[in-house]
Design an enzyme around this catalytic site. Structure first.
Site, PDB file in Angstrom:
ATOM      1  N   GLU A 156     -12.935   4.889  -6.309  1.00  0.00           N
ATOM      2  CA  GLU A 156     -14.386   5.006  -6.540  1.00  0.00           C
ATOM      3  C   GLU A 156     -14.807   4.289  -7.827  1.00  0.00           C
ATOM      4  O   GLU A 156     -15.882   3.698  -7.885  1.00  0.00           O
ATOM      5  CB  GLU A 156     -14.786   6.486  -6.578  1.00  0.00           C
ATOM      6  CG  GLU A 156     -14.640   7.136  -5.206  1.00  0.00           C
ATOM      7  CD  GLU A 156     -15.048   8.609  -5.174  1.00  0.00           C
ATOM      8  OE1 GLU A 156     -15.409   9.167  -6.225  1.00  0.00           O
ATOM      9  OE2 GLU A 156     -15.005   9.192  -4.081  1.00  0.00           O
ATOM     10  N   ASN A 212     -27.656  17.833  -4.678  1.00  0.00           N
ATOM     11  CA  ASN A 212     -26.726  18.631  -5.493  1.00  0.00           C
ATOM     12  C   ASN A 212     -26.397  17.974  -6.840  1.00  0.00           C
ATOM     13  O   ASN A 212     -25.352  18.215  -7.432  1.00  0.00           O
ATOM     14  CB  ASN A 212     -25.461  18.974  -4.692  1.00  0.00           C
ATOM     15  CG  ASN A 212     -24.679  17.759  -4.269  1.00  0.00           C
ATOM     16  OD1 ASN A 212     -25.109  16.628  -4.457  1.00  0.00           O
ATOM     17  ND2 ASN A 212     -23.514  17.987  -3.688  1.00  0.00           N
ATOM     18  N   TYR A 231     -19.714   6.238   1.178  1.00  0.00           N
ATOM     19  CA  TYR A 231     -19.547   7.537   1.858  1.00  0.00           C
ATOM     20  C   TYR A 231     -18.930   7.380   3.255  1.00  0.00           C
ATOM     21  O   TYR A 231     -19.062   8.284   4.076  1.00  0.00           O
ATOM     22  CB  TYR A 231     -20.892   8.253   1.957  1.00  0.00           C
ATOM     23  CG  TYR A 231     -21.298   8.980   0.677  1.00  0.00           C
ATOM     24  CD1 TYR A 231     -20.512  10.000   0.138  1.00  0.00           C
ATOM     25  CD2 TYR A 231     -22.482   8.671   0.015  1.00  0.00           C
ATOM     26  CE1 TYR A 231     -20.879  10.673  -1.016  1.00  0.00           C
ATOM     27  CE2 TYR A 231     -22.861   9.348  -1.152  1.00  0.00           C
ATOM     28  CZ  TYR A 231     -22.050  10.348  -1.649  1.00  0.00           C
ATOM     29  OH  TYR A 231     -22.414  11.034  -2.796  1.00  0.00           O
ATOM     30  N   LYS A 291     -27.123  11.830  -9.076  1.00  0.00           N
ATOM     31  CA  LYS A 291     -27.822  11.481  -7.832  1.00  0.00           C
ATOM     32  C   LYS A 291     -29.342  11.410  -8.031  1.00  0.00           C
ATOM     33  O   LYS A 291     -29.876  11.887  -9.047  1.00  0.00           O
ATOM     34  CB  LYS A 291     -27.459  12.517  -6.771  1.00  0.00           C
ATOM     35  CG  LYS A 291     -25.974  12.542  -6.414  1.00  0.00           C
ATOM     36  CD  LYS A 291     -25.746  13.415  -5.192  1.00  0.00           C
ATOM     37  CE  LYS A 291     -24.294  13.472  -4.811  1.00  0.00           C
ATOM     38  NZ  LYS A 291     -24.094  14.225  -3.552  1.00  0.00           N
ATOM     39  N   HIS A 301     -22.118  13.738  -7.851  1.00  0.00           N
ATOM     40  CA  HIS A 301     -20.887  13.570  -7.073  1.00  0.00           C
ATOM     41  C   HIS A 301     -19.760  13.369  -8.085  1.00  0.00           C
ATOM     42  O   HIS A 301     -19.989  12.740  -9.127  1.00  0.00           O
ATOM     43  CB  HIS A 301     -20.981  12.328  -6.172  1.00  0.00           C
ATOM     44  CG  HIS A 301     -19.650  11.856  -5.679  1.00  0.00           C
ATOM     45  ND1 HIS A 301     -19.071  12.361  -4.536  1.00  0.00           N
ATOM     46  CD2 HIS A 301     -18.759  10.961  -6.194  1.00  0.00           C
ATOM     47  CE1 HIS A 301     -17.886  11.787  -4.366  1.00  0.00           C
ATOM     48  NE2 HIS A 301     -17.676  10.933  -5.364  1.00  0.00           N
TER      49      HIS A 301
HETATM   50  P1  CMP Z   1     -20.724  14.560  -2.659  1.00  0.00           P
HETATM   51  O1  CMP Z   1     -19.815  15.151  -3.642  1.00  0.00           O
HETATM   52  O2  CMP Z   1     -21.567  13.404  -3.048  1.00  0.00           O
HETATM   53  O3  CMP Z   1     -19.872  14.136  -1.377  1.00  0.00           O
HETATM   54  C1  CMP Z   1     -20.427  14.059  -0.076  1.00  0.00           C
HETATM   55  C2  CMP Z   1     -21.786  14.631  -0.012  1.00  0.00           C
HETATM   56  O4  CMP Z   1     -22.238  15.001   1.265  1.00  0.00           O
HETATM   57  C3  CMP Z   1     -21.822  15.940  -0.798  1.00  0.00           C
HETATM   58  O5  CMP Z   1     -21.708  15.697  -2.164  1.00  0.00           O
HETATM   59  C4  CMP Z   1     -23.133  16.511  -0.343  1.00  0.00           C
HETATM   60  O6  CMP Z   1     -24.236  15.998  -1.051  1.00  0.00           O
HETATM   61  C5  CMP Z   1     -23.182  16.043   1.086  1.00  0.00           C
HETATM   62  N1  CMP Z   1     -22.845  17.142   1.991  1.00  0.00           N
HETATM   63  C6  CMP Z   1     -21.656  17.715   2.162  1.00  0.00           C
HETATM   64  N2  CMP Z   1     -21.730  18.699   3.086  1.00  0.00           N
HETATM   65  C7  CMP Z   1     -23.029  18.734   3.479  1.00  0.00           C
HETATM   66  C8  CMP Z   1     -23.735  19.505   4.412  1.00  0.00           C
HETATM   67  N3  CMP Z   1     -23.123  20.472   5.118  1.00  0.00           N
HETATM   68  N4  CMP Z   1     -25.048  19.275   4.569  1.00  0.00           N
HETATM   69  C9  CMP Z   1     -25.665  18.307   3.845  1.00  0.00           C
HETATM   70  N5  CMP Z   1     -25.041  17.525   2.954  1.00  0.00           N
HETATM   71  C10 CMP Z   1     -23.729  17.733   2.778  1.00  0.00           C
END
Ligand code: CMP
Length: 147
Positions: free
Chosen positions: A126, A112, A49, A9, A115
């Site tokens: 995906e 984070n 998403y 990311k 993904h």
């Molecule tokens: P990802 O694995 O990319 O899948 C969906 C994304 O939404 C997740 O990682 C996070 O980056 C984001 N996400 C999920 N839950 C939250 C949350 N409670 N607050 C902010 N971002 C979130």
């Protein structure tokens, strides 16, 4: 052999952690089957998403993913989907186990670092979302490394 999609990311790209993350997957025993750096449109990110479109974090997530290039890659191994999910750790980097990718390279639950697909069915969807079939490479390291 299973294949799974990983997205590095914008936060990890911005920290110049792409190389370290790819090395970590390599060292964990996964085989790289496809890799590219892209800057998808906002519309493409919203589509990717779309499962989260009713969630309160959807708009900030899309904005974050739209802010800079990302690296999309396909990794292959036995049980690649669960192997990679365990290796990256919990969604929230603050809660991810020590030594996991999100613990090492992420900051919180939006920034984070990576993904990864959460099921084999989603991995197939995906992977085809970002890659044409001919971009997924099937090769054998030993075939030329020993030459
Ligand atoms: P990802 O694995 O990319 O899948 C969906 C994304 O939404 C997740 O990682 C996070 O980056 C984001 N996400 C999920 N839950 C939250 C949350 N409670 N607050 C902010 N971002 C979130």
């Amino acid at each position: 052999m299973e294949k799974t999609l990983v997205i590095i990311k914008p936060d990890a790209v911005g920290k110049k952690a792409v190389g370290n993350i790819i090395t970590a997957f390599d060292d964990f025993g996964l085989k790289l089957a496809a890799l590219k750096m892209i800057k998808p449109s906002r519309n493409v990110i919203e589509q990717f998403y779309s499962i989260h479109k009713e969630k309160p974090f959807f708009q900030p997530l899309v904005e974050f993913m739209d802010c800079a290039p990302i690296v999309v890659c396909v990794w292959e191994s036995e049980n690649a989907v669960s192997k990679v999910r365990n290796f990256i750790g919990a969604t929230d980097s603050q809660k991810a186990d020590k030594g996991t990718i999100r613990n090492l390279f992420g900051t919180n639950n939006r920034k984070n670092a990576v993904h990864a697909s959460d099921s084999l069915e989603n991995a197939e969807k995906e992977i085809s979302f970002f890659f044409k079939p001919e971009e997924i490479l099937n090769y054998n390291y030993d075939a030329w490394i020993s030459k």
